[in-house]
Scaffold this active site. Structure first.
Site, PDB file in Angstrom:
ATOM      1  N   SER A   1       0.850  -1.191   0.000  1.00 32.27           N
ATOM      2  CA  SER A   1       0.000   0.000   0.000  1.00 32.27           C
ATOM      3  C   SER A   1       0.886   1.241   0.000  1.00 32.27           C
ATOM      4  O   SER A   1       2.073   1.158  -0.317  1.00 32.27           O
ATOM      5  CB  SER A   1      -0.950  -0.020   1.193  1.00 32.27           C
ATOM      6  OG  SER A   1      -1.955   0.958   1.026  1.00 32.27           O
ATOM      7  N   ASN A   2       0.317   2.380   0.348  1.00 29.93           N
ATOM      8  CA  ASN A   2       1.094   3.620   0.349  1.00 29.93           C
ATOM      9  C   ASN A   2       0.678   4.468   1.540  1.00 29.93           C
ATOM     10  O   ASN A   2      -0.181   4.068   2.334  1.00 29.93           O
ATOM     11  CB  ASN A   2       0.897   4.364  -0.978  1.00 29.93           C
ATOM     12  CG  ASN A   2      -0.572   4.626  -1.243  1.00 29.93           C
ATOM     13  OD1 ASN A   2      -1.244   5.312  -0.476  1.00 29.93           O
ATOM     14  ND2 ASN A   2      -1.093   4.049  -2.314  1.00 29.93           N
ATOM     15  N   ARG A   3       1.264   5.651   1.668  1.00 31.60           N
ATOM     16  CA  ARG A   3       1.092   6.430   2.896  1.00 31.60           C
ATOM     17  C   ARG A   3      -0.156   7.308   2.911  1.00 31.60           C
ATOM     18  O   ARG A   3      -0.340   8.095   3.829  1.00 31.60           O
ATOM     19  CB  ARG A   3       2.332   7.304   3.123  1.00 31.60           C
ATOM     20  CG  ARG A   3       3.558   6.482   3.505  1.00 31.60           C
ATOM     21  CD  ARG A   3       4.773   7.370   3.652  1.00 31.60           C
ATOM     22  NE  ARG A   3       4.538   8.449   4.599  1.00 31.60           N
ATOM     23  CZ  ARG A   3       5.256   9.565   4.652  1.00 31.60           C
ATOM     24  NH1 ARG A   3       6.232   9.749   3.798  1.00 31.60           N
ATOM     25  NH2 ARG A   3       4.983  10.490   5.550  1.00 31.60           N
TER      26      ARG A   3
END
Ligand code: CTP
Length: 413
Positions: free
Chosen positions: A217-219
């Site tokens: 995933s990402n931030r």
């Protein structure tokens, strides 16, 4: 509590009746005031048995009214005109908590104290939040009174299930302040610039599964997307929020569609886009996903440094799919994209705007410490097809959302 643009300088009459839930009305009066509203509290005699007018006066900074016959505060309206003055000038009348007795009086047009007289004279939209013992709430008389009020356009905020002060459990508890505030925002927003518009918003980073327990995933926190959904609701839109986020409070009134991966988000967007006026793609959609997803948890081997190699592949581009679709179907009428860039902000953003056929692109420099992921502020440039880019000064994500929604509303009209 941050100011809420929709509430700023709105004149709200808060009717408070005699229930143990009065303490929650103190919090509501306080939060409304902090948000920028002008709150005039009208208390029944029974409410004064639970808290004093001074409590409300302290949190609102305004006189509190309760007596139909006496001028009780030199600074306030004479009560002989208060019932007309209060009701007439108000943007909203909120009665919370509303006892069974007060609801009965409202349903039958009785007017024997300042609150019931004010309610009868009022021409503003009215919300009532019943709070009482479960038996009283379920009683056919109370239900019939609520039905009568609903049929006259009064908005009834459903009480919650739970334990009462009596120790019994059932339905009849006054909801928490955040829920009450959500209903107040919906009622005030109804006639906003996006009234009657249908908006789809996406939020959060997608999760691309490696195996049943792991994902890439990402931030992205989803905060900008949630702020957009709330701003669209405040402007009166019907909002569908397609989200990967699990831990942010949901904007009250939005239809929520939980998703995980980019593929699921694409499907949800296509499922909910029909006839939509606007799509705001604030989600940070992963560009790559693991080519295969293991059906079982990938185990490490004992006494070995061996590690699996992930092969990645591209995810579907949701905005590109929407672009093709829009060319044929004609909707959504407005598409807003978001871009997070770490260099050549404007050049990259212009290219994305053109490539994805967007009406607006909100570009954001993620290298700034006070903007971008996880924080509550954003430093963005808004690009409009065929127009010069407009940089916004450092703003809360709420403010950025309001500006975007204002632009979308203007474009739609
Ligand atoms: N987006 C999308 N589908 C994807 C990836 C991104 O719809 N598979 C959307 C995002 O929600 C966002 C916009 O496209 O609104 C971002 O455009 P993109 O070109 O992907 O920008 P970045 O990811 O910031 O840039 P790049 O991948 O080119 O570095």
């Amino acid at each position: 509590m941050e100011p809420i643009t929709l509430l700023e300088n709105k004149h709200i009459v808060l009717g408070v009746t005699g229930s143990i839930a009065v303490y929650k009305a103190v919090d509501l009066a306080s939060k409304l005031t902090q948000a920028g509203a002008l709150v005039d509290v009208v208390m029944t005699q029974a409410a004064r048995e639970f808290v004093t007018p001074l409590t409300f006066q302290s949190v609102t900074g305004r006189p509190v009214y309760s007596d139909l016959w006496h001028r009780e505060n030199e600074a306030g309206l004479g009560t002989h005109i208060a019932h007309v003055g209060l009701g007439e000038g108000a943007d909203l009348l909120v009665i919370a908590p509303a006892t069974a007795h007060t609801l009965a009086k409202l349903a039958h047009g009785l007017a024997d104290d300042l609150l019931s007289v004010t309610a009868l004279a009022s021409r503003s939209p009215t919300l009532v939040a019943p709070a009482m013992d479960g038996g009283m709430y379920q009683n056919a008389a109370t239900q019939a009174n609520l039905e009568t009020l609903r049929s006259r356009g009064v908005i009834v905020i459903e009480p919650e299930e739970g334990r009462f002060a009596s120790g019994l459990a059932g339905k009849g508890r006054l909801p928490e302040t955040a829920i009450l505030l959500g209903h107040i925002r919906l009622a005030l927003g109804k006639s906003g610039a996006m009234a009657g518009r249908r908006v789809v918003v996406t939020a959060g980073g997608t999760r691309e599964p490696i195996d049943p327990v792991r994902f890439i995933s990402n931030r992205s926190s989803g905060k900008q997307g949630y702020a957009l959904a709330q701003a669209a609701l405040d402007a009166g839109a019907e909002v569908t929020l397609i989200t990967t986020v699990r831990d942010l409070p949901l904007p009250l009134g939005a239809r929520t569609v939980p998703v995980g991966s980019a593929a699921e988000m694409l499907q949800a967007v296509l499922d909910h886009l029909e006839g939509a006026d606007a799509l705001m793609m604030a989600a940070a959609v992963a560009d790559f996903r693991p080519k295969t997803t293991a059906r079982q948890k990938i185990k490490k081997k004992d006494n070995s440094d061996e590690a699996p190699t992930l092969t990645l592949t591209r995810t579907p581009d949701i905005l590109m799919t929407v672009k093709e679709h829009r060319a044929q179907a004609g909707w959504p009428r407005v598409v807003v994209g978001f871009a997070a860039e770490s260099e050549h902000l404007l050049a990259h953003a212009q290219a994305t705007l053109a490539r994805k056929g967007l009406d607006f692109l909100v570009a954001n420099d993620i290298t700034a410490a006070d903007a971008g992921f996880e924080v509550d502020t954003n430093r963005v440039v808004i690009l409009t097809a065929g127009d010069a880019p407009v940089p916004l000064e450092l703003s809360s994500k709420t403010r950025v959302a309001e500006v975007v929604v204002e632009r979308v509303a203007a474009h739609l009209s």
